[in-house]
Scaffold this motif. Structure first.
Motif, PDB file in Angstrom:
ATOM      1  N   ASN A 421      60.593  42.986  63.834  1.00 63.86           N
ATOM      2  CA  ASN A 421      60.962  44.382  63.640  1.00 63.86           C
ATOM      3  C   ASN A 421      59.989  45.156  62.749  1.00 63.86           C
ATOM      4  OD1 ASN A 421      63.532  44.180  65.078  1.00 63.86           O
ATOM      5  ND2 ASN A 421      64.222  42.960  63.341  1.00 63.86           N
ATOM      6  N   SER A 422      59.212  44.471  61.898  1.00 61.75           N
ATOM      7  CA  SER A 422      58.352  45.178  60.948  1.00 61.75           C
ATOM      8  C   SER A 422      57.097  44.355  60.684  1.00 61.75           C
ATOM      9  CB  SER A 422      59.092  45.413  59.621  1.00 61.75           C
ATOM     10  OG  SER A 422      60.285  46.157  59.824  1.00 61.75           O
ATOM     11  N   VAL A 423      56.041  45.081  60.268  1.00 63.85           N
ATOM     12  CA  VAL A 423      54.804  44.471  59.777  1.00 63.85           C
ATOM     13  C   VAL A 423      54.495  45.111  58.431  1.00 63.85           C
ATOM     14  CG1 VAL A 423      52.365  44.052  60.192  1.00 63.85           C
ATOM     15  CG2 VAL A 423      53.953  44.095  62.121  1.00 63.85           C
ATOM     16  N   VAL A 424      54.306  44.275  57.402  1.00 63.20           N
ATOM     17  CA  VAL A 424      54.038  44.763  56.043  1.00 63.20           C
ATOM     18  C   VAL A 424      52.556  44.567  55.749  1.00 63.20           C
ATOM     19  CG1 VAL A 424      54.642  44.584  53.612  1.00 63.20           C
ATOM     20  CG2 VAL A 424      56.382  44.139  55.366  1.00 63.20           C
ATOM     21  N   LEU A 425      51.888  45.655  55.340  1.00 68.73           N
ATOM     22  CA  LEU A 425      50.456  45.628  55.052  1.00 68.73           C
ATOM     23  C   LEU A 425      50.216  45.807  53.554  1.00 68.73           C
ATOM     24  CD1 LEU A 425      49.174  48.019  57.883  1.00 68.73           C
ATOM     25  CD2 LEU A 425      49.570  45.545  58.008  1.00 68.73           C
ATOM     26  N   GLU A 426      49.121  45.219  53.094  1.00 68.58           N
ATOM     27  CA  GLU A 426      48.695  45.438  51.713  1.00 68.58           C
ATOM     28  C   GLU A 426      48.288  46.895  51.523  1.00 68.58           C
ATOM     29  OE1 GLU A 426      48.238  45.021  47.992  1.00 68.58           O
ATOM     30  OE2 GLU A 426      48.621  43.159  49.117  1.00 68.58           O
ATOM     31  N   ASN A 427      48.743  47.499  50.430  1.00 69.01           N
ATOM     32  CA  ASN A 427      48.446  48.899  50.152  1.00 69.01           C
ATOM     33  C   ASN A 427      47.204  48.976  49.259  1.00 69.01           C
ATOM     34  OD1 ASN A 427      48.457  51.637  49.739  1.00 69.01           O
ATOM     35  ND2 ASN A 427      50.200  51.623  48.330  1.00 69.01           N
ATOM     36  N   ASP A 428      46.038  49.192  49.878  1.00 68.11           N
ATOM     37  CA  ASP A 428      44.798  49.344  49.120  1.00 68.11           C
ATOM     38  C   ASP A 428      44.471  50.800  48.841  1.00 68.11           C
ATOM     39  OD1 ASP A 428      44.166  50.196  51.631  1.00 68.11           O
ATOM     40  OD2 ASP A 428      42.606  48.699  52.017  1.00 68.11           O
ATOM     41  N   GLY A 429      45.350  51.714  49.226  1.00 70.39           N
ATOM     42  CA  GLY A 429      45.164  53.134  48.953  1.00 70.39           C
ATOM     43  C   GLY A 429      44.399  53.884  50.012  1.00 70.39           C
ATOM     44  N   ASN A 430      43.753  53.178  50.945  1.00 72.59           N
ATOM     45  CA  ASN A 430      42.925  53.852  51.940  1.00 72.59           C
ATOM     46  C   ASN A 430      43.739  54.555  53.014  1.00 72.59           C
ATOM     47  OD1 ASN A 430      40.554  53.029  50.667  1.00 72.59           O
ATOM     48  ND2 ASN A 430      40.496  51.087  51.802  1.00 72.59           N
ATOM     49  N   LEU A 431      44.883  53.995  53.371  1.00 75.77           N
ATOM     50  CA  LEU A 431      45.672  54.576  54.461  1.00 75.77           C
ATOM     51  C   LEU A 431      46.748  55.544  53.991  1.00 75.77           C
ATOM     52  CD1 LEU A 431      46.201  51.500  56.843  1.00 75.77           C
ATOM     53  CD2 LEU A 431      44.688  53.454  57.173  1.00 75.77           C
ATOM     54  N   VAL A 432      47.022  55.596  52.702  1.00 73.13           N
ATOM     55  CA  VAL A 432      48.094  56.464  52.199  1.00 73.13           C
ATOM     56  C   VAL A 432      47.748  57.923  52.493  1.00 73.13           C
ATOM     57  CG1 VAL A 432      49.340  57.234  50.160  1.00 73.13           C
ATOM     58  CG2 VAL A 432      48.744  54.812  50.427  1.00 73.13           C
ATOM     59  N   GLY A 433      48.668  58.646  53.133  1.00 77.26           N
ATOM     60  CA  GLY A 433      48.452  60.035  53.513  1.00 77.26           C
ATOM     61  C   GLY A 433      47.750  60.221  54.832  1.00 77.26           C
ATOM     62  N   SER A 434      47.286  59.123  55.448  1.00 73.56           N
ATOM     63  CA  SER A 434      46.604  59.222  56.736  1.00 73.56           C
ATOM     64  C   SER A 434      47.613  59.209  57.873  1.00 73.56           C
ATOM     65  CB  SER A 434      45.631  58.049  56.904  1.00 73.56           C
ATOM     66  OG  SER A 434      44.668  58.035  55.875  1.00 73.56           O
ATOM     67  N   SER A 435      47.185  59.724  59.019  1.00 75.01           N
ATOM     68  CA  SER A 435      48.006  59.699  60.229  1.00 75.01           C
ATOM     69  C   SER A 435      47.600  58.480  61.050  1.00 75.01           C
ATOM     70  CB  SER A 435      47.821  60.980  61.045  1.00 75.01           C
ATOM     71  OG  SER A 435      48.268  62.097  60.321  1.00 75.01           O
ATOM     72  N   VAL A 436      48.549  57.634  61.337  1.00 75.43           N
ATOM     73  CA  VAL A 436      48.290  56.367  62.013  1.00 75.43           C
ATOM     74  C   VAL A 436      49.161  56.290  63.262  1.00 75.43           C
ATOM     75  CG1 VAL A 436      48.498  53.844  61.824  1.00 75.43           C
ATOM     76  CG2 VAL A 436      47.590  55.170  59.928  1.00 75.43           C
ATOM     77  N   ALA A 437      48.601  55.705  64.325  1.00 74.59           N
ATOM     78  CA  ALA A 437      49.351  55.510  65.570  1.00 74.59           C
ATOM     79  C   ALA A 437      50.491  54.525  65.328  1.00 74.59           C
ATOM     80  CB  ALA A 437      48.427  54.987  66.667  1.00 74.59           C
ATOM     81  N   MET A 438      51.713  54.952  65.637  1.00 75.87           N
ATOM     82  CA  MET A 438      52.889  54.112  65.457  1.00 75.87           C
ATOM     83  C   MET A 438      53.226  53.294  66.694  1.00 75.87           C
ATOM     84  SD  MET A 438      54.110  54.482  62.357  1.00 75.87           S
ATOM     85  CE  MET A 438      52.499  54.703  61.623  1.00 75.87           C
ATOM     86  N   SER A 439      52.568  53.579  67.795  1.00 70.28           N
ATOM     87  CA  SER A 439      52.809  52.843  69.036  1.00 70.28           C
ATOM     88  C   SER A 439      51.529  52.884  69.864  1.00 70.28           C
ATOM     89  CB  SER A 439      53.976  53.453  69.828  1.00 70.28           C
ATOM     90  OG  SER A 439      53.687  54.804  70.174  1.00 70.28           O
ATOM     91  N   GLY A 440      51.458  51.973  70.846  1.00 69.92           N
ATOM     92  CA  GLY A 440      50.317  51.961  71.747  1.00 69.92           C
ATOM     93  C   GLY A 440      49.050  51.384  71.155  1.00 69.92           C
ATOM     94  N   ALA A 441      49.146  50.725  69.979  1.00 69.51           N
ATOM     95  CA  ALA A 441      47.938  50.197  69.344  1.00 69.51           C
ATOM     96  C   ALA A 441      47.293  49.112  70.205  1.00 69.51           C
ATOM     97  CB  ALA A 441      48.276  49.650  67.956  1.00 69.51           C
ATOM     98  N   TYR A 442      48.090  48.277  70.829  1.00 70.71           N
ATOM     99  CA  TYR A 442      47.518  47.194  71.641  1.00 70.71           C
ATOM    100  C   TYR A 442      46.747  47.762  72.833  1.00 70.71           C
ATOM    101  CZ  TYR A 442      47.343  43.275  74.896  1.00 70.71           C
ATOM    102  OH  TYR A 442      46.917  42.324  75.786  1.00 70.71           O
ATOM    103  N   GLN A 443      47.270  48.780  73.513  1.00 70.75           N
ATOM    104  CA  GLN A 443      46.565  49.384  74.640  1.00 70.75           C
ATOM    105  C   GLN A 443      45.259  50.042  74.194  1.00 70.75           C
ATOM    106  OE1 GLN A 443      49.749  49.589  74.002  1.00 70.75           O
ATOM    107  NE2 GLN A 443      50.985  49.367  75.856  1.00 70.75           N
ATOM    108  N   MET A 444      45.292  50.664  73.022  1.00 65.69           N
ATOM    109  CA  MET A 444      44.074  51.275  72.503  1.00 65.69           C
ATOM    110  C   MET A 444      43.030  50.207  72.167  1.00 65.69           C
ATOM    111  SD  MET A 444      46.025  54.058  70.086  1.00 65.69           S
ATOM    112  CE  MET A 444      44.573  54.871  69.437  1.00 65.69           C
TER     113      MET A 444
END
Length: 464
Positions: A421-444
């Motif tokens: 149901n979930s994937v937990v990532l390390e927060n290194d500060g680079n992605l905070v505030g960014s827009s990230v694809a919530m679906s379709g990542a495998y097809q991309m």
């Protein structure tokens, strides 16, 4: 002449030697072609592939070491169902997933309809699965019980005796004083009291046999014996064991146990009505989860429940109250049963033109499989939590796709924990505030590998 021949041979002997060599080589090649021809074809195929790869330029550009960029058309967005969200750090509590199933609430969800007295079924009104409202006729019975017939006959006899006594008292009271002794009037009053008492006892007897107050009043007014009785749907039960105040009560006929012409005795089951406005989710936890479940039940806290094989709609994720925990562990499965209150909703209502009946469909039905997520004490602080469709995991590598204008950049990430149901990532500060694809990542990810000429692993990014 001989001198001319010698001169010509002297000038052309090298050509003659090479011609001879070529002839011999051609003959040898012809007779050995089965041995060298396959190798020659493979060599030519390699040369052609290298030529084609140089002529085809990739559709996207690579920006920076280890970061690929992909541009998607609006149609491609729709084809992969792409959604984008802004990344915000959050805390994540690890959960234990246990199986569960939707069940009826014993003593609450079902209402058994029984025969009020012995008789013969003359009419069956509803159909199975039909919508029923309280007060609607269900069955007609022709009474055949001897005790009921006798009690009605005695009731009518006492009514007639009371009428006679009342008329006699009225006659005596109209006679002039002194002609009729007072003792006679007193005797008639005594007889009236006796008849009134007998009627009250017979009225209670008829109530115990299953007649209603209105039916007894009709017998009293019409002075006719009740030959038929109609069994109707009872009022909805008053459930005071829960905090739900907006339940959609609705009866439907779950089963019919009799046929027309069938003789039944008092108390025999005629049918079952069900009201599934409130159900249970019955879970089977591990013995080690008993303390956490007991605390949740005592504090009235909720746990997350997800339907199995359901849609991916967020509305299907439920937060339900722990109603109770079993006081014993199953000896065979070693599982601890617990129960969650599940408020139900009417999903649809079908009107049948053929039968002029209505049939109801509930959103949740007994027997439906669920998955309960029980929180543990293991908590990850200030991390990035994404759905599984947002992260591609390929061997030791993991990627997400960050939106950059009209493009998407593939970014390497560090996965700390994952489940279905979930994937937990390390927060290194680079992605905070960014827009990230919530679906379709495998097809991309596949699109990037395809356009770069890399071999595609059909199972990459999939966890089985």
């Amino acid at each position: 002449m001989s001198r001319l021949k010698f001169g010509w041979l002297k000038n052309h002997w090298k050509a003659l030697v090479w011609s001879s060599v070529l002839i011999v080589a051609s003959v040898a090649a012809y007779f050995t072609q089965d041995q060298w021809m396959p190798h020659a074809r493979d060599f030519l195929a390699v040369i052609q592939n290298k030529k084609d790869s140089k002529e085809v330029e990739p559709a996207t550009a690579t920006t920076g070491a280890g970061t690929d960029t992909l541009t998607l058309s609006p149609v491609a967005w729709k084809n992969i169902g792409l959604t984008v969200a802004t990344i915000e750090p959050t805390d994540f509590v690890k959960v234990v997933s246990v199986p569960a199933i939707v069940v009826e609430r014993t003593g609450r969800s079902q209402t058994e309809i029984t025969a009020p007295m012995t008789g013969v079924v003359t009419q069956v009104y509803p159909l199975e699965r039909q919508v029923i409202q309280p007060g609607v006729p269900l069955f007609d019975l022709r009474l055949t019980h001897e005790d009921v017939v006798t009690a009605q006959s005695d009731f009518l006899t006492q009514l007639q005796n009371l009428d006679v006594i009342n008329r006699e008292m009225a006659r005596l009271q109209n006679i002039s004083e002194g002609v009729v002794p007072g003792k006679r009037i007193v005797e008639q009053e005594y007889e009236r009291d006796k008849a009134t008492g007998s009627l009250a006892a017979l009225r209670q007897s008829l109530l115990l046999h299953g007649l209603s107050e209105q039916q007894i009043v009709n017998i009293e007014q019409t002075r006719n014996v009740l030959r038929n009785v109609t069994v109707v749907a009872p009022p909805f039960a008053d459930n005071h064991d829960h905090t739900q105040s907006d339940l959609e009560h609705q009866y439907h006929v779950q089963s019919i146990g009799v046929n027309r012409g069938q003789s039944v005795i008092a108390g025999q089951l005629l049918g079952v009505l069900a009201d599934h406005c409130l159900l249970y989710v019955q879970g089977q936890a591990f013995e080690g989860d008993a303390t956490r479940l007991a605390d949740a039940s005592r504090q009235g806290s909720t746990v997350t429940v997800v339907p199995v094989s359901g849609s991916d709609s967020p509305d299907d994720v439920l937060s339900l109250i722990v109603q109770s925990v079993s006081d014993q562990i199953d000896q065979n499965s070693r599982a601890l049963k617990f129960y969650l209150l599940l408020p139900n909703k009417l999903a649809d209502r079908e009107d049948s033109p053929a039968s002029e009946k209505s049939f109801v469909k509930w959103k949740y039905r007994p027997g439906q499989r669920m998955e309960v997520l029980i929180p543990t004490s293991d908590k990850l602080i200030n991390k990035i939590v994404l759905p599984p469709d947002a992260v591609v995991i390929e061997g030791p590598n993991a990627f997400v796709f960050e939106q950059n204008g009209d493009n998407f950049d593939r970014i390497d990430v560090h996965v700390l924990f994952r489940d279905k149901n979930s994937v937990v990532l390390e927060n290194d500060g680079n992605l905070v505030g960014s827009s990230v694809a919530m679906s379709g990542a495998y097809q991309m990810h596949l699109a990037l590998k395809n356009q770069s000429g890399g071999a595609i692993d059909p199972h990459a990014g999939h966890n089985h």
